[in-house]
Design a protein around this motif. Structure first.
Motif, PDB file in Angstrom:
ATOM      1  N   LEU A  90       0.853  -1.135  -0.002  1.00 16.64           N
ATOM      2  CA  LEU A  90       0.106   0.000  -0.019  1.00 16.64           C
ATOM      3  C   LEU A  90       0.544   1.223   0.110  1.00 16.64           C
ATOM      4  O   LEU A  90       0.270   2.317  -0.094  1.00 16.64           O
ATOM      5  N   ARG A  91       1.996   1.359  -0.085  1.00 18.82           N
ATOM      6  CA  ARG A  91       3.014   2.076  -0.257  1.00 18.82           C
ATOM      7  C   ARG A  91       2.976   3.005  -1.389  1.00 18.82           C
ATOM      8  O   ARG A  91       2.934   2.215  -2.586  1.00 18.82           O
ATOM      9  N   LYS A  92       2.886   4.389  -1.837  1.00 10.72           N
ATOM     10  CA  LYS A  92       2.849   4.696  -2.962  1.00 10.72           C
ATOM     11  C   LYS A  92       3.934   4.431  -3.879  1.00 10.72           C
ATOM     12  O   LYS A  92       4.000   4.572  -4.957  1.00 10.72           O
ATOM     13  N   ASP A  93       5.166   4.252  -3.283  1.00  6.92           N
ATOM     14  CA  ASP A  93       6.464   3.904  -3.976  1.00  6.92           C
ATOM     15  C   ASP A  93       6.745   2.449  -4.204  1.00  6.92           C
ATOM     16  O   ASP A  93       7.786   1.952  -4.562  1.00  6.92           O
ATOM     17  N   TYR A  94       5.461   1.611  -3.915  1.00  6.65           N
ATOM     18  CA  TYR A  94       5.629  -0.067  -4.006  1.00  6.65           C
ATOM     19  C   TYR A  94       5.773  -0.194  -5.574  1.00  6.65           C
ATOM     20  O   TYR A  94       5.042   0.316  -6.558  1.00  6.65           O
ATOM     21  N   LYS A  95       6.847  -1.109  -5.943  1.00  7.83           N
ATOM     22  CA  LYS A  95       6.849  -1.745  -7.278  1.00  7.83           C
ATOM     23  C   LYS A  95       6.417  -2.976  -7.268  1.00  7.83           C
ATOM     24  O   LYS A  95       6.977  -3.938  -6.640  1.00  7.83           O
ATOM     25  N   GLU A  96       5.284  -3.453  -7.745  1.00  4.65           N
ATOM     26  CA  GLU A  96       4.607  -4.654  -7.782  1.00  4.65           C
ATOM     27  C   GLU A  96       5.608  -5.782  -8.685  1.00  4.65           C
ATOM     28  O   GLU A  96       6.152  -5.340  -9.545  1.00  4.65           O
ATOM     29  N   PRO A  97       5.925  -6.974  -7.956  1.00  2.55           N
ATOM     30  CA  PRO A  97       6.966  -7.945  -8.709  1.00  2.55           C
ATOM     31  C   PRO A  97       6.223  -8.439  -9.748  1.00  2.55           C
ATOM     32  O   PRO A  97       4.894  -8.517 -10.260  1.00  2.55           O
ATOM     33  N   ASP A  98       6.899  -8.959 -10.843  1.00  3.05           N
ATOM     34  CA  ASP A  98       6.582  -9.668 -11.917  1.00  3.05           C
ATOM     35  C   ASP A  98       5.974 -11.108 -11.930  1.00  3.05           C
ATOM     36  O   ASP A  98       4.952 -11.650 -12.302  1.00  3.05           O
ATOM     37  N   GLU A  99       6.655 -11.630 -10.827  1.00  4.98           N
ATOM     38  CA  GLU A  99       6.414 -12.966 -10.438  1.00  4.98           C
ATOM     39  C   GLU A  99       6.430 -13.280  -8.905  1.00  4.98           C
ATOM     40  O   GLU A  99       7.472 -12.497  -8.195  1.00  4.98           O
ATOM     41  N   TYR A 100       5.537 -14.042  -8.236  1.00  7.68           N
ATOM     42  CA  TYR A 100       5.830 -14.682  -6.936  1.00  7.68           C
ATOM     43  C   TYR A 100       5.860 -16.102  -6.939  1.00  7.68           C
ATOM     44  O   TYR A 100       4.677 -16.707  -7.524  1.00  7.68           O
ATOM     45  N   ASN A 101       7.026 -16.620  -6.517  1.00  9.33           N
ATOM     46  CA  ASN A 101       6.868 -17.989  -6.492  1.00  9.33           C
ATOM     47  C   ASN A 101       6.509 -18.872  -7.848  1.00  9.33           C
ATOM     48  O   ASN A 101       5.821 -19.845  -7.732  1.00  9.33           O
ATOM     49  N   GLY A 102       7.032 -18.167  -8.903  1.00  5.42           N
ATOM     50  CA  GLY A 102       6.789 -18.777 -10.114  1.00  5.42           C
ATOM     51  C   GLY A 102       5.488 -18.252 -10.894  1.00  5.42           C
ATOM     52  O   GLY A 102       4.995 -18.756 -11.850  1.00  5.42           O
ATOM     53  N   MET A 103       4.457 -17.761  -9.983  1.00  9.33           N
ATOM     54  CA  MET A 103       3.126 -17.037 -10.549  1.00  9.33           C
ATOM     55  C   MET A 103       3.284 -15.881 -11.282  1.00  9.33           C
ATOM     56  O   MET A 103       4.004 -14.871 -10.410  1.00  9.33           O
ATOM     57  N   LYS A 104       2.584 -15.550 -12.240  1.00 10.91           N
ATOM     58  CA  LYS A 104       2.547 -14.284 -12.762  1.00 10.91           C
ATOM     59  C   LYS A 104       1.885 -13.353 -11.965  1.00 10.91           C
ATOM     60  O   LYS A 104       0.815 -13.626 -11.221  1.00 10.91           O
ATOM     61  N   VAL A 105       2.355 -11.985 -11.673  1.00 13.43           N
ATOM     62  CA  VAL A 105       1.710 -11.112 -10.910  1.00 13.43           C
ATOM     63  C   VAL A 105       1.572 -10.097 -11.773  1.00 13.43           C
ATOM     64  O   VAL A 105       2.817  -9.385 -12.236  1.00 13.43           O
ATOM     65  N   PRO A 106       0.727  -9.193 -11.856  1.00 12.94           N
ATOM     66  CA  PRO A 106      -0.779  -9.562 -11.545  1.00 12.94           C
ATOM     67  C   PRO A 106      -1.425 -10.680 -12.399  1.00 12.94           C
ATOM     68  O   PRO A 106      -0.958 -11.044 -13.442  1.00 12.94           O
ATOM     69  N   TYR A 107      -2.528 -11.322 -12.006  1.00 10.04           N
ATOM     70  CA  TYR A 107      -3.162 -12.218 -12.695  1.00 10.04           C
ATOM     71  C   TYR A 107      -3.677 -11.783 -14.105  1.00 10.04           C
ATOM     72  O   TYR A 107      -4.127 -10.751 -14.161  1.00 10.04           O
TER      73      TYR A 107
END
Length: 162
Positions: free
Chosen positions: A145-162
């Protein structure tokens, strides 16, 4: 008791640790306090007989990032069941070192609220008894929820976001 009266009591008891009082139309009045003094102020609000704030209704992390500010904060909504009055405290924290004392030992309801604020915003609640994530997996990186957060491309081999 009105918010202005509570502010005046706090000002008298804690002096410069009470940074400001804000009272505007359509906004609940609040006091901004020095983070290092938060626990002492919380104990005073709980234990002072004519205040008796025995209920922490809500504790929320906030990201104030804007053109004017790069700070994080915590907002505490308090209520006195016996005296039927409410009050709001705020602390403002530097983004690069967002630390504040825990109030879990003052109001047990703060336990999960503080864990959520840590998980979502990265705010450290010093001396919290169980300072671990509550909404994201324990191995999640960053604070969503931080405004400077960078969403990861993957988490445990799953694509983020779906």
């Amino acid at each position: 008791m009105q918010a202005k009266d509570i502010y005046e009591k706090l000002q008298q008891e804690f002096g410069e640790a009470i940074i400001s009082f804000t009272e505007e139309e359509n906004v609940e009045a609040f006091v901004t306090v020095e983070p290092a003094k938060l626990r002492d102020i919380a104990l005073y609000l709980r234990d002072e007989e004519d205040l008796d704030f025995d209920y922490l209704a809500c504790l929320s992390g906030v990201d104030f990032k804007s053109k004017q500010s790069d700070d994080l904060g915590v907002v505490y909504h308090l209520y006195s069941v016996a005296l039927k009055h409410r009050f709001v405290l705020k602390v403002v924290l530097k983004r690069d070192n967002p630390k504040v004392p825990t109030v879990e030992n003052v109001w047990k309801a703060a336990n999960w609220h503080e864990r959520e604020a840590w998980d979502m915003y990265g705010i450290v609640f010093e001396d919290h008894p169980n300072h671990i994530r509550i909404l994201t997996p324990y191995d999640w990186e960053g604070h969503p929820l931080r405004k400077d957060y960078k969403e990861p491309d993957e988490y445990n081999g799953m694509k983020v976001p779906y």
